[in-house]
Motif scaffolding. Structure first.
Motif, PDB file in Angstrom:
ATOM      1  N   PRO A  62       0.834  -1.201   0.000  1.00 18.57           N
ATOM      2  CA  PRO A  62       0.000   0.000   0.000  1.00 18.57           C
ATOM      3  C   PRO A  62       0.872   1.255   0.000  1.00 18.57           C
ATOM      4  CG  PRO A  62      -0.708  -1.570   1.701  1.00 18.57           C
ATOM      5  CD  PRO A  62       0.623  -2.036   1.201  1.00 18.57           C
ATOM      6  N   TYR A  63       0.362   2.318  -0.545  1.00 19.81           N
ATOM      7  CA  TYR A  63       1.110   3.575  -0.604  1.00 19.81           C
ATOM      8  C   TYR A  63       1.559   4.001   0.795  1.00 19.81           C
ATOM      9  CZ  TYR A  63       2.130   8.545  -1.271  1.00 19.81           C
ATOM     10  OH  TYR A  63       2.730   9.786  -1.285  1.00 19.81           O
ATOM     11  N   GLY A 165       0.893   1.040  -4.193  1.00 20.18           N
ATOM     12  CA  GLY A 165      -0.442   1.604  -4.384  1.00 20.18           C
ATOM     13  C   GLY A 165      -0.439   3.100  -4.618  1.00 20.18           C
ATOM     14  N   PRO A 168      -3.311   8.805  -1.430  1.00 23.12           N
ATOM     15  CA  PRO A 168      -4.685   9.250  -1.193  1.00 23.12           C
ATOM     16  C   PRO A 168      -5.109  10.311  -2.217  1.00 23.12           C
ATOM     17  CG  PRO A 168      -3.506   9.103   0.878  1.00 23.12           C
ATOM     18  CD  PRO A 168      -2.487   8.876  -0.200  1.00 23.12           C
ATOM     19  N   GLN A 226      -6.546   0.989   1.998  1.00 19.85           N
ATOM     20  CA  GLN A 226      -5.873   0.865   0.707  1.00 19.85           C
ATOM     21  C   GLN A 226      -5.794  -0.597   0.258  1.00 19.85           C
ATOM     22  OE1 GLN A 226      -2.199   3.034   1.464  1.00 19.85           O
ATOM     23  NE2 GLN A 226      -3.120   4.994   0.862  1.00 19.85           N
ATOM     24  N   GLN A 229      -9.264  -1.404  -1.069  1.00 20.65           N
ATOM     25  CA  GLN A 229      -9.447  -0.811  -2.401  1.00 20.65           C
ATOM     26  C   GLN A 229      -8.739  -1.634  -3.465  1.00 20.65           C
ATOM     27  OE1 GLN A 229     -11.480   1.790  -2.915  1.00 20.65           O
ATOM     28  NE2 GLN A 229     -11.125   1.583  -5.146  1.00 20.65           N
ATOM     29  N   LYS A 230      -7.542  -2.097  -3.177  1.00 18.04           N
ATOM     30  CA  LYS A 230      -6.778  -2.905  -4.131  1.00 18.04           C
ATOM     31  C   LYS A 230      -7.461  -4.248  -4.366  1.00 18.04           C
ATOM     32  CE  LYS A 230      -3.126  -4.083  -6.601  1.00 18.04           C
ATOM     33  NZ  LYS A 230      -2.785  -3.424  -7.895  1.00 18.04           N
TER      34      LYS A 230
END
Length: 448
Positions: A62-63, A165, A168, A226, A229-230
């Motif tokens: 994730p980012y 990722g 935001p 996140q 969402q992925k």
């Protein structure tokens, strides 16, 4: 029933095997997994990267996990590097026992022989410490420092290129998440509610990066959102999340002959199943991830690597090492001090007994031996075991043996035998001395 309460069901071994072999399984890594790499032995890191390369097309971070790794990387390197300075300080404390605690006992005046043995012990320990310092220097040279080239980050950059990722969408998205998070935390909805205390700290409660304001207490929740969402992407069928966060707002634990980790919390699984179409979700610590990779991917992983990763999972690695060193130092100090307290009076009593003996020269030989003149160990455990035997009770057997020699009928036989053992140097040789004496007595009895 299982379809309705999917959150309460963990993947079976067979299902896990299928997940590892499915190209549509996504392997997600938390920031702490990447940061712990800086505390691992080289073999552990090599094994970890070997596993990642075998699933390189299925890994992702994730980012926010990537951002936390970048933000905390240098601090972790500094902490890991500082352990070597702490090792030096603890080794100095061990050596200072002889320069402070022992000198206060005035052994040279009170117990000269014990003082000699103490000096020998100090030399043995100093040699061991010098050798240990060399190994410490080697590992210190292997450990990255804040200004050196970071080969670990190079490997991560290569492996995760294009596999991070998206950031935001806006500050508004984050602010809405913070409001949701505050409500979730009040109701103890996982994950992340265990981090609520971070908001109470006066410093370091938030940070800015790339135009966005991040509140630290919601870091786990951002990562979780996140991941969800992925997982909504069509080409993802299952998710395996690898994290070394061992808190109760991620894992379901139960106390049964010790704490047992059952798996991810039911609420976490229910949420990701409810918001995506994935068929399975599983969580690993790094150690369990490495262990199962050996089973399901046929990747060879050194057992010590799994143990190394497990230690890091149980507590921060630099803290784990420091605790071990402090325990070692305290144990050593305790053993040495207990030895001295226990035998201070015993040696005095023994000296009084020996001073009345008819064979002072030979008894001195036994005295030197029993003081462990030639058998001082290099490790404190051995030292403790030997010292426990060096009490007045332990001497009783040998002193009783000597009393048999005082019989005038045995004097000539003893004189002959003792000359053969002029350089007695071990308990086994002493035992042979008395065995020979007993054998001579038996022969004389047979002749009569």
């Amino acid at each position: 029933m299982k379809n309705i309460f999917r959150g309460f069901y963990s993947a079976s071994q067979q299902e896990l095997g299928n997940l590892w072999k499915d190209d549509k399984t996504l392997f997600v890594f938390d920031a702490n997994v990447l940061l712990n790499l800086y505390g691992y032995a080289l073999q552990t890191r090599n094994d970890f990267f070997k596993i990642l390369k075998s699933i390189e097309g299925q890994i992702w971070i994730p980012y926010h996990a990537g951002l936390e790794y970048q933000k905390r990387r240098l601090e972790v390197i500094k902490n890991e590097k500082s352990i070597f300075s702490e090792i030096d300080r603890n080794l100095d404390k061990v050596q200072n026992v002889f320069k402070s605690d022992f000198e206060q006992l005035a052994l040279k005046r009170r117990f000269p022989k014990l003082a000699e043995n103490t000096e020998r012990l100090e030399k043995e320990i100093s040699r061991s410490i010098a050798s240990y310092r060399k190994s410490v220097a080697h590992w210190n040279s292997e450990q990255p420092c804040v200004r050196s080239h970071d080969s670990i980050r190079d490997d991560l950059n290569s492996l995760f290129e294009g596999k991070v990722g998206e950031k935001p969408k806006s500050q508004e998205w984050l602010d809405n998440l913070y409001k949701e998070g505050a409500e979730r935390f009040r109701n103890r909805i996982p994950p992340g509610f265990k981090d609520a205390s971070k908001a109470k700290k006066e410093e370091d409660t938030h940070f800015f990066y790339d135009g966005l304001n991040y509140e630290r207490q919601f870091g786990d929740l951002i990562i979780w959102k996140q991941i969800i969402q992925k997982s909504k992407e069509k080409d993802i069928a299952s998710v395996i999340f690898v994290t070394d966060d061992a808190k109760d707002d991620w894992w379901y634990k139960i106390h049964s002959n010790g704490n047992k980790v059952i798996g991810p919390l039911a609420e976490i699984q229910a949420e990701i199943f409810g918001e995506s179409d994935i068929s399975a979700f599983h969580m690993y610590s790094t150690s369990m991830f490495m262990k199962d990779s050996e089973s399901y991917l046929s990747v060879e992983v050194d057992e010590n690597s799994i143990i190394d990763a497990r230690a890091s999972h149980s507590k921060p690695r630099h803290k784990y090492r420091a605790d071990n060193l402090n325990q070692l130092r305290d144990s050593q100090n305790f053993i040495v001090n207990e030895y001295l307290k226990k035998h201070e009076s015993s040696f005095g009593k023994l000296s009084e007994i020996m001073s009345q003996n008819r064979f002072p020269d030979d008894l001195e030989k036994f005295r030197n031996l029993e003081y462990m003149k030639n058998h001082l160990p290099t490790h404190f455990d051995e030292y403790k075991n030997l010292s426990n035997k060096a009490s007045v009770e332990a001497y009783k057997y040998w002193l009783d043996k000597y009393n048999t020699i005082f019989d005038e009928n045995n004097m000539s036989t003893y004189s002959d035998i003792i000359r053969k053992y002029e350089n007695v140097g071990s308990p086994s040789e002493i035992q042979r001395l008395f065995d020979n004496l007993d054998a001579s007595k038996n022969e004389e009895s047979d002749e009569n």
